[in-house]
Design an enzyme around this catalytic site. Structure first.
Site, short mmCIF file in Angstrom:
data_model
loop_
_atom_site.label_atom_id
_atom_site.label_comp_id
_atom_site.label_asym_id
_atom_site.label_seq_id
_atom_site.Cartn_x
_atom_site.Cartn_y
_atom_site.Cartn_z
N LYS A 147 0.86 -1.19 0.00
CA LYS A 147 0.00 0.00 0.00
C LYS A 147 0.89 1.23 0.00
CE LYS A 147 -4.43 0.96 0.08
NZ LYS A 147 -5.52 0.17 -0.51
P1 NAD Z 1 -12.98 7.85 -3.05
O1 NAD Z 1 -12.03 8.93 -2.68
O2 NAD Z 1 -13.43 7.74 -4.46
O3 NAD Z 1 -14.31 7.95 -2.15
C1 NAD Z 1 -14.31 8.12 -0.77
C2 NAD Z 1 -15.65 8.70 -0.41
O4 NAD Z 1 -15.76 8.74 1.02
C3 NAD Z 1 -15.85 10.12 -0.90
O5 NAD Z 1 -17.15 10.26 -1.42
C4 NAD Z 1 -15.71 10.95 0.35
O6 NAD Z 1 -16.42 12.18 0.29
C5 NAD Z 1 -16.30 10.01 1.36
N1 NAD Z 1 -15.96 10.32 2.74
C6 NAD Z 1 -14.78 10.76 3.26
N2 NAD Z 1 -14.92 10.99 4.58
C7 NAD Z 1 -16.21 10.67 4.89
C8 NAD Z 1 -16.96 10.70 6.08
N3 NAD Z 1 -16.41 11.09 7.23
N4 NAD Z 1 -18.26 10.29 6.05
C9 NAD Z 1 -18.82 9.88 4.89
N5 NAD Z 1 -18.14 9.84 3.73
C10 NAD Z 1 -16.86 10.24 3.73
O7 NAD Z 1 -12.31 6.50 -2.54
P2 NAD Z 1 -12.64 5.01 -2.95
O8 NAD Z 1 -11.62 4.56 -3.93
O9 NAD Z 1 -14.08 4.89 -3.27
O10 NAD Z 1 -12.32 4.24 -1.59
C11 NAD Z 1 -13.28 4.17 -0.53
C12 NAD Z 1 -12.88 3.04 0.42
O11 NAD Z 1 -12.83 1.81 -0.30
C13 NAD Z 1 -11.51 3.19 1.06
O12 NAD Z 1 -11.55 2.65 2.35
C14 NAD Z 1 -10.61 2.34 0.17
O13 NAD Z 1 -9.46 1.90 0.84
C15 NAD Z 1 -11.56 1.21 -0.15
N6 NAD Z 1 -11.22 0.46 -1.35
C16 NAD Z 1 -11.13 1.08 -2.56
C17 NAD Z 1 -10.85 0.32 -3.69
C18 NAD Z 1 -10.81 0.94 -5.07
O14 NAD Z 1 -10.71 0.18 -6.04
N7 NAD Z 1 -10.93 2.23 -5.22
C19 NAD Z 1 -10.63 -1.06 -3.58
C20 NAD Z 1 -10.74 -1.67 -2.32
C21 NAD Z 1 -11.05 -0.89 -1.22
#
Ligand code: NAD
Length: 455
Positions: A147
Site C-alpha cells: 500500500k
Molecule cells: P474515493 O475517494 O473515491 O471515495 C471516498 C468517499 O468517502 C468520498 O465520497 C468521500 O467524500 C467520502 N468520505 C470521506 N470521509 C467521509 C466521512 N467522514 N463520512 C462519509 N463519507 C466520507 O475513494 P474510494 O476509492 O471509493 O475508496 C473508498 C474506500 O474503499 C476506502 O476505504 C478504500 O481503501 C476502499 N477500497 C477502494 C478500492 C478501489 O478500487 N478504489 C478497492 C478496495 C477498497
C-alpha cells in the site's frame, strides 16, 4: 513526519496534530475502552493497524502459528518513506510525507493502492498493506500485498498541484516498483488520472510501461470495467449471500456511507438489480429518502459539480444518523474505523458488505454479531478492484484488450469462488466470515512462503 510548510501559519498541508506515538495510541485506546467512544482525531477506539492486527492474531491463534513465524507474516518486508516538498499556489513550500509499504510478496509481485489523504500515516499504510496480502490470497490471484500513501489534502488542491505530488512521489519510489515487483493502483482521492501521471513519470526512466500501475484511463491501456470493479464486486458478494439469507433484490433497501468510487458504483449496480437506496453520505454530509434516492442521478449531480448534501428531493440528516437508518444492506465505503464501539449498537441493517478497508472495529464486530448482523468483510468483499487490476496487468503484459463483458464475467467467477470458499470454511468451522477469510488468506501465504523456502 507530519506535513509542514516553511512559513505558513495555517498551511494547506497541515492537519490537526493527532499524536500517533505508541504511548499516545495506547493512552487513547485505554481512555476509549473506559468511555467506549473515539477520541478527538480518531474515527474509532482503535487504529486501523490495531484492527488488522487483532483479526490476524485471532486467525494465527486458530492456525497455531508459532510466534517466530507470526512475526514474519505480521511485519512488512520493506518500508520506504519519502519527503515530497511541493510549492503550492499560496507560494509556499509544503512538505508532505509519502509511504510505500511492501508487506509480503510470497505469492507474487506486491500490489496495492495509493491514498492521498491528510490522515495518511505510516501505521495506516502498514495496516492497509497487510490487508492486501490476505485479500489477494483470499481472491486467489498471484500477487502479494502493498500500500502507499501521501498525507496531502488532495481534495483541496488544484489539479496541477496534485499532478506535481503524484509525479514527485513516483520519482522517489520508482526504484522499488516494477511490473514484476510492485504495481500501484488507485485508492482514496487517487483515480485514473493520477495513475496516468504515475505511468508517464515511470516511463520517462524506463520507457513505456503500462503494466507499472493499474486503474489507468481506458485511453492509456486501462481495463474496461476497472473503474466500477470494486463496487461491482460488492454487489456480486451480496448476490451470493442473498438467497441464503432469504433476501430478494427487488425487496432490498440499502444505505451507502461514502459515495465515492466504490460507494457510487456499488449503489448504481445495486439499483440495476432492483434494490432501493434509502440513505447515502459523503464528506459533505448525509441524505435520506425512504422512497428511494436515484443513484444514477446523484452520481450525475456530483460529476456535474453538485454537492451530495444539497441533492434535491431528499432530507439532509446528521451524518451520525446514517448508521441508524433501517435498511437491509449497509455498505461502508468511506474510511476505516467508522463503525465502532460507540455507534454499532445503533445500526438497523441485516447485512453489512464492507466496501471500505477496516471500516468495522473488533468491538463493533462483537456488537454486530450479537445483533445477528451478517458481515461480509473487506478482505473478501472489496477485492473486486484488485481482481480487475490483475486483469488489467495481464492485458498490459500481453498488449491485448478484453471487452467489458469478458472482464465482468471473469470478475464474477473469481468473486463467487472466493465467497464459496470462505463461506464453506466458515460453515465447517462455525466461524464468522471474517475469521474464515483470514484463515484462508493466511494459510495460502504461509504455504507459498514455505514452498519457496522463504521461511
Ligand atoms: P474515493 O475517494 O473515491 O471515495 C471516498 C468517499 O468517502 C468520498 O465520497 C468521500 O467524500 C467520502 N468520505 C470521506 N470521509 C467521509 C466521512 N467522514 N463520512 C462519509 N463519507 C466520507 O475513494 P474510494 O476509492 O471509493 O475508496 C473508498 C474506500 O474503499 C476506502 O476505504 C478504500 O481503501 C476502499 N477500497 C477502494 C478500492 C478501489 O478500487 N478504489 C478497492 C478496495 C477498497
Amino acid at each position: 513526519m507530519a506535513s509542514k510548510t516553511d512559513t505558513a501559519t495555517e498551511p494547506v498541508g497541515e492537519r490537526d496534530q493527532v499524536e500517533k506515538s505508541p504511548q499516545a495510541v495506547e493512552e487513547a485506546r485505554r481512555e476509549a475502552e473506559v468511555s467506549g467512544a473515539p477520541k478527538p482525531g480518531q474515527r474509532a477506539e482503535v487504529t486501523n493497524l490495531e484492527i488488522v492486527h487483532h483479526y490476524f492474531n485471532r486467525a494465527a491463534d486458530r492456525l497455531g502459528l508459532a510466534d517466530d513465524v507470526r512475526t514474519v507474516f505480521w511485519e512488512p518486508y520493506r518500508e520506504v518513506t519519502v519527503q515530497i516538498p511541493v510549492r503550492l499556489s499560496d507560494g509556499k513550500i509544503h512538505t508532505f510525507s509519502g509511504y510505500r509499504i511492501q508487506h509480503n510478496g510470497a505469492r507474487g509481485p506486491y500490489k496495492g493502492g495509493v491514498r492521498f489523504h491528510p490522515d495518511v500515516d505510516i501505521d495506516e499504510v502498514r495496516a492497509l498493506a497487510s490487508l492486501m496480502t490476505w485479500k489477494t490470497a483470499v481472491a486467489g490471484i498471484p500477487f502479494g500485498g502493498a500500500k502507499g500513501g501521501v498525507n496531502c489534502p488532495a481534495g483541496q488542491l488544484e489539479r496541477h498541484e496534485v499532478q506535481r505530488i503524484a509525479r514527485s512521489f513516483m520519482d522517489k519510489i520508482e526504484k522499488i516498483l516494477g511490473p514484476t515487483r510492485d504495481i500501484p493502483a488507485p485508492d482514496v482521492n487517487t483515480n485514473a488520472q493520477v495513475m496516468a501521471w504515475f505511468m508517464d513519470e515511470y516511463g520517462k526512466l524506463h520507457g513505456h510501461t503500462p503494466a507499472i500501475c493499474t486503474g489507468k484511463p481506458i485511453a492509456l491501456e486501462g481495463s474496461y470495467g476497472r473503474e466500477a470493479a470494486t463496487g461491482r464486486g460488492i454487489v456480486y458478494m451480496f448476490r451470493e449471500a442473498a438467497p441464503h439469507l432469504g433476501m430478494t433484490p427487488a425487496e432490498t433497501t440499502f444505505v451507502i456511507q461514502g459515495f465515492g468510487n466504490v460507494g457510487s458504483w456499488a449503489a448504481r449496480i445495486m439499483q440495476q438489480l432492483g434494490c432501493r437506496m434509502v440513505g447515502v453520505s459523503d464528506a459533505s454530509g448525509a441524505i435520506r429518502n425512504d422512497d428511494g434516492i436515484d443513484a444514477n442521478a446523484l452520481a450525475e449531480h456530483i460529476e456535474g459539480g453538485g454537492v451530495l448534501a444539497e441533492y434535491e428531493g431528499s432530507d439532509r440528516i446528521d451524518p451520525d444518523g446514517l448508521l441508524a437508518i433501517p435498511c437491509d444492506v449497509f455498505v461502508p465505503a468511506a474510511l476505516g474505523g467508522m463503525i465502532h464501539g460507540g455507534n454499532a449498537d445503533r445500526m438497523e441493517c441485516r447485512v453489512i458488505v464492507e466496501g471500505a478497508n477496516s471500516p468495522t472495529t473488533p468491538a463493533a464486530d462483537e456488537i454486530l454479531t450479537d445483533k445477528g448482523v451478517y458481515v461480509i468483510p473487506d478482505v473478501m468483499a472489496n477485492a473486486g478492484g484488485v481482481v480487475c487490476s490483475y486483469f488489467e496487468w495481464v492485458q498490459n503484459l500481453q498488449h491485448f484488450r478484453w471487452d467489458e463483458r469478458e472482464v465482468n464475467d471473469k470478475l464474477g467467477n473469481i468473486m463467487r469462488r472466493a465467497y464459496r470458499e470462505v463461506s464453506g470454511r466458515a460453515k465447517k468451522e462455525r466461524l464468522p466470515l471474517r475469521e474464515a477469510a483470514y484463515l484462508v488468506g493466511i494459510e495460502r501465504v504461509v504455504e507459498a512462503s514455505r514452498t519457496r523456502g522463504y521461511i
